[in-house]
Design a protein around this motif. Structure first.
Motif, PDB file in Angstrom:
ATOM      1  N   VAL A 118     -12.574  -8.156  12.661  1.00 27.09           N
ATOM      2  CA  VAL A 118     -12.433  -7.810  11.246  1.00 27.09           C
ATOM      3  C   VAL A 118     -10.976  -7.434  11.009  1.00 27.09           C
ATOM      4  N   THR A 119     -10.364  -8.101  10.051  1.00 27.14           N
ATOM      5  CA  THR A 119      -8.970  -7.860   9.714  1.00 27.14           C
ATOM      6  C   THR A 119      -8.904  -7.049   8.429  1.00 27.14           C
ATOM      7  N   VAL A 120      -8.083  -6.000   8.435  1.00 28.77           N
ATOM      8  CA  VAL A 120      -7.930  -5.131   7.272  1.00 28.77           C
ATOM      9  C   VAL A 120      -6.529  -5.324   6.703  1.00 28.77           C
ATOM     10  N   THR A 121      -6.458  -5.668   5.409  1.00 28.65           N
ATOM     11  CA  THR A 121      -5.188  -5.825   4.720  1.00 28.65           C
ATOM     12  C   THR A 121      -4.984  -4.633   3.793  1.00 28.65           C
ATOM     13  N   TRP A 122      -3.754  -4.109   3.781  1.00 32.99           N
ATOM     14  CA  TRP A 122      -3.430  -2.898   3.036  1.00 32.99           C
ATOM     15  C   TRP A 122      -2.544  -3.235   1.843  1.00 32.99           C
ATOM     16  N   PHE A 123      -2.873  -2.662   0.694  1.00 28.90           N
ATOM     17  CA  PHE A 123      -2.031  -2.762  -0.499  1.00 28.90           C
ATOM     18  C   PHE A 123      -1.791  -1.350  -1.030  1.00 28.90           C
ATOM     19  N   ILE A 124      -0.568  -1.067  -1.464  1.00 28.37           N
ATOM     20  CA  ILE A 124      -0.210   0.285  -1.903  1.00 28.37           C
ATOM     21  C   ILE A 124       0.653   0.226  -3.159  1.00 28.37           C
ATOM     22  N   THR A 125       0.607   1.312  -3.926  1.00 26.20           N
ATOM     23  CA  THR A 125       1.489   1.417  -5.089  1.00 26.20           C
ATOM     24  C   THR A 125       2.775   2.169  -4.753  1.00 26.20           C
ATOM     25  N   ASP A 126       2.737   3.041  -3.749  1.00 27.37           N
ATOM     26  CA  ASP A 126       3.869   3.934  -3.485  1.00 27.37           C
ATOM     27  C   ASP A 126       4.038   4.151  -1.989  1.00 27.37           C
TER      28      ASP A 126
END
Length: 286
Positions: free
Chosen positions: A230-238
């Motif tokens: 299982v691959t986890v992709t991260w997205f962030i605002t700051d």
């Protein structure tokens, strides 16, 4: 039954970014421009004979501009995307229109991150997806394609921007107990507490201070895992993360901004995908 990754993945165009490591891709991680972050099917694998409704939920973001959003969607048997065919249903005899220029309700009126789920798409995978396919192919799985186009319109100038993504849902005759299911994200943690709670108590050092570092992990429901990566992709605002993609519950690290944004919340979106089109997501805003 392990099917090929290429036969079941969701691809967000024009980015084709699969892999892990310490790659420095701030433009990919950082939310800001118009984005389609995920397309989760409630049933990543179905038997058309059972006439089960598949629901695909897109996760979208338009942080910088918060524009009016509309979407169009269509579905058809996969024309062979894994072999280089264009991800399109145009001209296909089995093309089904799921939506045309439908409105996305305002994503944000309080948190102001303009990131969230768009209206879901519901459909049946038709039995015609198996036409011309051998019994072995039907057992192994045949892809059904959903093509999704998101359009943002500037209220002042009328200028538009559009993105297209697609999702493959697998049609197969395999028994229900052997079909793929989505990995499930139980929670995202910062150290020993939930990331949401952590963000609520985090003290920012202020301009000129040293950013606070924290260790982040995604807790997956072990009952949904099927001996695959299982691959986890991260997205962030700051702030910034060390890795844009991690494996399973491997830790990531986040350097918080030195000053909390005053006009909006801080947001994280984590997207977990298995090797056969299973997908889940979590949106954390504080």
């Amino acid at each position: 039954m392990l099917r090929s990754f290429m036969a079941s993945m969701a691809l967000l165009l024009p980015l084709w970014l699969w892999g892990c490591g310490d790659d420095n891709l701030p433009d990919y991680v950082q939310l800001g421009d118009l984005r389609i972050l995920a397309m989760k099917a409630n049933l990543p694998e179905v038997n058309p004979a059972e006439a089960l409704t598949v629901t695909v939920t897109p996760v979208v973001s338009d942080l910088k501009k918060g524009r009016a959003l509309t979407y169009s969607a269509e579905a058809c048997a996969d024309p062979g995307v894994g072999l280089g065919a264009s991800p399109s249903c145009t001209g296909r005899p089995d093309r089904v229109v799921l939506a045309t220029n439908a409105s996305v309700p305002s994503l944000d009126t309080v948190k102001k991150t303009f990131t969230g789920t768009a209206p879901a798409l519901s459909f049946l995978v038709p039995a015609t997806v198996f036409l011309g396919r051998s019994a072995a192919d039907q057992l192994a799985g045949v892809a059904y394609l959903v093509v999704y186009t998101l359009t943002a319109t500037d209220a002042t100038t009328g200028a538009t921007e559009a993105l297209t993504a697609f999702k493959r849902v697998i049609a197969s005759t395999t028994s229900a107990g052997n079909r793929n299911v989505n990995p499930a994200v139980n929670q995202v943690k910062a150290g020993d507490v939930t990331l949401l709670a952590y963000l609520g108590t985090l003290q920012f050092p202020g301009s000129g201070g040293t950013p606070v570092k924290s260790t982040l992990t995604v807790e997956l429901d072990s009952a949904t895992l099927q001996n695959e990566t299982v691959t986890v992709t991260w997205f962030i605002t700051d702030g910034s993360v060390k890795r844009f993609r991690t494996l399973g519950s491997d830790p990531n690290s986040w350097d918080a901004p030195v000053v909390r944004p005053s006009a909006r919340s801080i947001a994280f979106v984590v997207v977990a995908r298995d090797e056969r089109g299973g997908e889940d997501f979590e949106i954390i805003e504080q």
